[in-house]
Scaffold this motif. Structure first.
Motif, mmCIF file in Angstrom:
data_model
loop_
_atom_site.group_PDB
_atom_site.id
_atom_site.type_symbol
_atom_site.label_atom_id
_atom_site.label_comp_id
_atom_site.label_asym_id
_atom_site.label_seq_id
_atom_site.Cartn_x
_atom_site.Cartn_y
_atom_site.Cartn_z
ATOM 1 N N GLY B 208 -19.751 105.524 10.179
ATOM 2 C CA GLY B 208 -19.673 105.901 11.594
ATOM 3 C C GLY B 208 -20.954 105.601 12.363
ATOM 4 N N GLY B 263 -21.505 110.512 10.755
ATOM 5 C CA GLY B 263 -20.564 109.395 10.606
ATOM 6 C C GLY B 263 -20.112 109.187 9.176
ATOM 7 N N SER B 265 -17.265 110.387 6.364
ATOM 8 C CA SER B 265 -15.950 111.035 6.357
ATOM 9 C C SER B 265 -15.890 112.173 5.339
ATOM 10 C CB SER B 265 -14.864 110.005 6.043
ATOM 11 O OG SER B 265 -15.029 109.526 4.725
ATOM 12 N N ASN B 284 -19.144 113.700 13.596
ATOM 13 C CA ASN B 284 -18.149 112.680 13.314
ATOM 14 C C ASN B 284 -17.181 112.593 14.481
ATOM 15 O OD1 ASN B 284 -15.936 111.179 11.947
ATOM 16 N ND2 ASN B 284 -17.192 111.563 10.147
ATOM 17 N N ALA B 289 -11.638 114.480 9.677
ATOM 18 C CA ALA B 289 -12.360 113.973 8.505
ATOM 19 C C ALA B 289 -12.588 115.121 7.515
ATOM 20 C CB ALA B 289 -13.694 113.365 8.931
#
Lengths: 252, 320
Positions: B208, B263, B265, B284, B289
């Motif tokens: 991310g 970022g 998951s 995120n 996630a």
């Protein structure tokens, strides 16, 4: 130079991984050639292009693992060997290494290339076992491989840099996933792969003793999950919240 | 009493911290002895004694420093023949797992890797191992004798309890046939400012972050907080950052006061290396996630905007 690459078929790491209400992980059932092994195939192909020789893919798995081999063949590997047998379902690392070693010995390779660890198991135990059973030295965590005649040299990734590790061939190498960007199979490659040989080998043909599995699973419990905290949408106030959490934790 | 052999890994003459963590559990399981190989083995023996080793077998042959896995596997196989321990414990570290793998294959017995705990039970040993993507923990009884078990770093707290170990020279001449994978040079690339394993705050970036060009943003936040920067396997594999920054099952295990996942998951491969952090903050763009389900504070938003703003706020608070 004869290079064997071990390949494995694994659940697609890009498929959705979701946590169900009962805390089990559901995963789409798609399977692919292990992305780490794809890098191994790529490295082998580059070595072949530089030094000549043959690239052979050796795989243990169910019948459908042929697809994983076919993927490597379409990238340019020369042929494949699949050891597939219902008896091998759930094989532990040692049995896997024994089976692979028996099949690889018949090929008398100069180099064996493995991924550092598989995407699904992620324990990395098969390569050192395989090296021992083949009687080969192991040059591991390679992020760079150079071959010079009957010598091989790797840059072995460490916590703070790398080591230069050298040995004579035959040798076993494990490659890190970043070693080489796997090529896309060309249409020509895909067509050519259809007629490349995948030799099927039965477990019984290898003369490998099955042995006792390493462990017996006595019970399975839920992992202690962390309690979910608060989830907030960033509307501009998120930074203040994070600063507050950092202050509460006495790190700010 | 069962006898337990701990493989005390040395890295360039220094005992790795996992060795002492293993001692903390091993001394509850039986009579503990350890083996230390290579430069610094004798000095390590004194430390191992303070942590509960009754006997430490040492051999300071430089071959253990300079050749990958094989000399150590030889030494362990020889020691096994002599002492016949019931259990051999290794850290689940890159170097130890290579030695353990070779040893197990040589002895023709299986091993249990990635364990988070181990207990003596019914004359044998049962290890707790993450299972089914980490959502479950399996109790695995070791069938082999000796049981060979590899335990994840940071599974136990090291503590002194013991006295002075008897130091025994392990008589062994490393055979030329095992001097093969030769370490001819050691190159230090990144001298970490704050070591990941020791940092009170760890900030890790994943896919991310958008690309390697955005990682300096995490470095700036880390500098402001006195934190270390880590990464997920996905971005290490993609070549954005070096492997030395990887947090997770096959990377480093960390247990900081605060872990900030940016970022990321939250795949099991990653979370197994950080889920014992005291406080977890996740940033995120995906509210669904998995990391959001384990974070104390989950922020749904654009990391590339939040991180610089957070850095500015941290600096302001520190200097204000």
């Amino acid at each position: 130079m004869k290079i064997v690459v071990t390949v494995k078929q694994v659940p697609d790491p890009n498929s959705n991984l979701t946590l169900e209400g009962d805390n089990t992980i559901s995963r789409e059932k798609e399977v692919v050639l292990d992305p780490g092994d794809e890098c191994g195939v790529e490295e082998a192909l580059q070595l072949k292009e530089a030094h000549g020789g043959e690239v052979i893919l050796v795989c243990m798995g169910p019948e459908r693992a042929k697809d994983a081999i076919r993927k490597g063949l379409s990238m340019g590997a020369d042929r494949g060997v699949l050891i597939s047998d219902a008896e091998l379902a759930g094989a532990d690392a040692l049995l896997t290494a024994r089976v692979l070693a028996a099949a690889i010995k018949k090929e008398e390779p100069d180099l064996v290339i493995c991924g550092t660890e598989s995407y699904d198991g992620s324990t990395g135990m098969v390569p050192p076992m395989l090296a021992e059973l083949l009687g080969f030295p192991q040059l591991t965590f390679a992020k760079k491989v150079e071959v010079d005649g009957s010598n091989v040299k790797v840059h072995r990734q460490t916590a703070d840099g790398y080591q230069v590790v050298e040995s004579a061939t035959p040798a076993l190498i494990t490659v890190t996933a970043g070693i080489a960007e796997p090529r896309y199979a060309s249409l020509k490659g895909i067509m050519a792969a259809r007629s490349k040989e995948i030799k099927q080998v039965a477990f019984g043909d290898l003369g490998v003793e099955k042995g006792e599995p390493a462990e017996t699973i006595e019970g399975v419990t839920d992992a202690e999950l962390r309690k979910a905290g608060q989830v907030i949408q960033d509307d501009g106030s998120a930074v203040d919240r994070i600063v507050q959490v950092l202050a509460d934790a006495k790190v700010l | 009493m069962p006898s337990v052999l701990v493989y005390a890994e040395l890295n360039q003459g220094k005992l790795v911290s996992t060795a002492l963590e293993l001692m903390a559990r091993a001394r509850d399981l039986g009579d503990v002895y350890a083996v230390a190989l290579g430069t610094g083995a004798k000095a390590a023996a004194a430390t191992l004694g303070k942590h509960g080793a009754k006997v430490v077998h040492v051999n300071e042959d430089a071959a253990f420093d300079d050749y990958v896995a094989e000399p150590a596997a030889d030494a362990l196989a020889a020691l096994y023949e002599k002492e016949k321990p019931d259990l051999i414990l290794f850290g689940f570290t890159p170097d130890s797992r290579e030695v353990a793998g070779r040893l197990a294959a040589r002895l023709g017995i299986g091993l249990i890797a990635n364990a988070g705990d181990i207990a003596a039970q019914g004359g044998g040993f049962v290890a707790k191992v993450p299972y089914f993507g980490g959502a479950k923990i399996a109790s695995m009884k070791a069938n082999a004798k000796p049981a060979i078990v590899l335990i994840r770093p940071k599974s136990f707290e090291a503590s002194e309890k013991g006295g002075t170990a008897e130091v025994k020279q392990l008589d062994l001449a490393v055979a030329d046939g095992s001097k093969r994978a030769h370490i001819t040079e050691r190159v230090v690339e990144a001298s970490e400012k704050v070591k990941l394993e020791d940092a009170k705050v760890v900030i890790s970036g994943g896919r991310g972050m958008g690309g390697p060009q955005n990682f300096p943003m995490l470095e700036e936040l880390a500098n402001a907080l006195g934190a270390a920067v880590g990464a997920s396997r996905a971005v290490v594999d993609a070549g954005w950052v070096p492997y030395s920054m990887q947090v997770g099952q096959t990377g480093k295990s960390v247990r900081p006061g605060v872990y900030i996942a940016v970022g990321i998951s939250g795949a099991m491969q990653h979370t197994v290396g950080m889920k014992t952090s005291k406080v977890i903050i996740a940033i995120n763009k995906d509210a669904e996630a998995p990391i959001m389900k384990m974070a104390d504070l989950g922020v749904v938003g654009d990391a590339l905007k939040i991180v610089p703003a957070l850095t500015a706020a941290v600096k302001a608070k520190k200097h204000g």
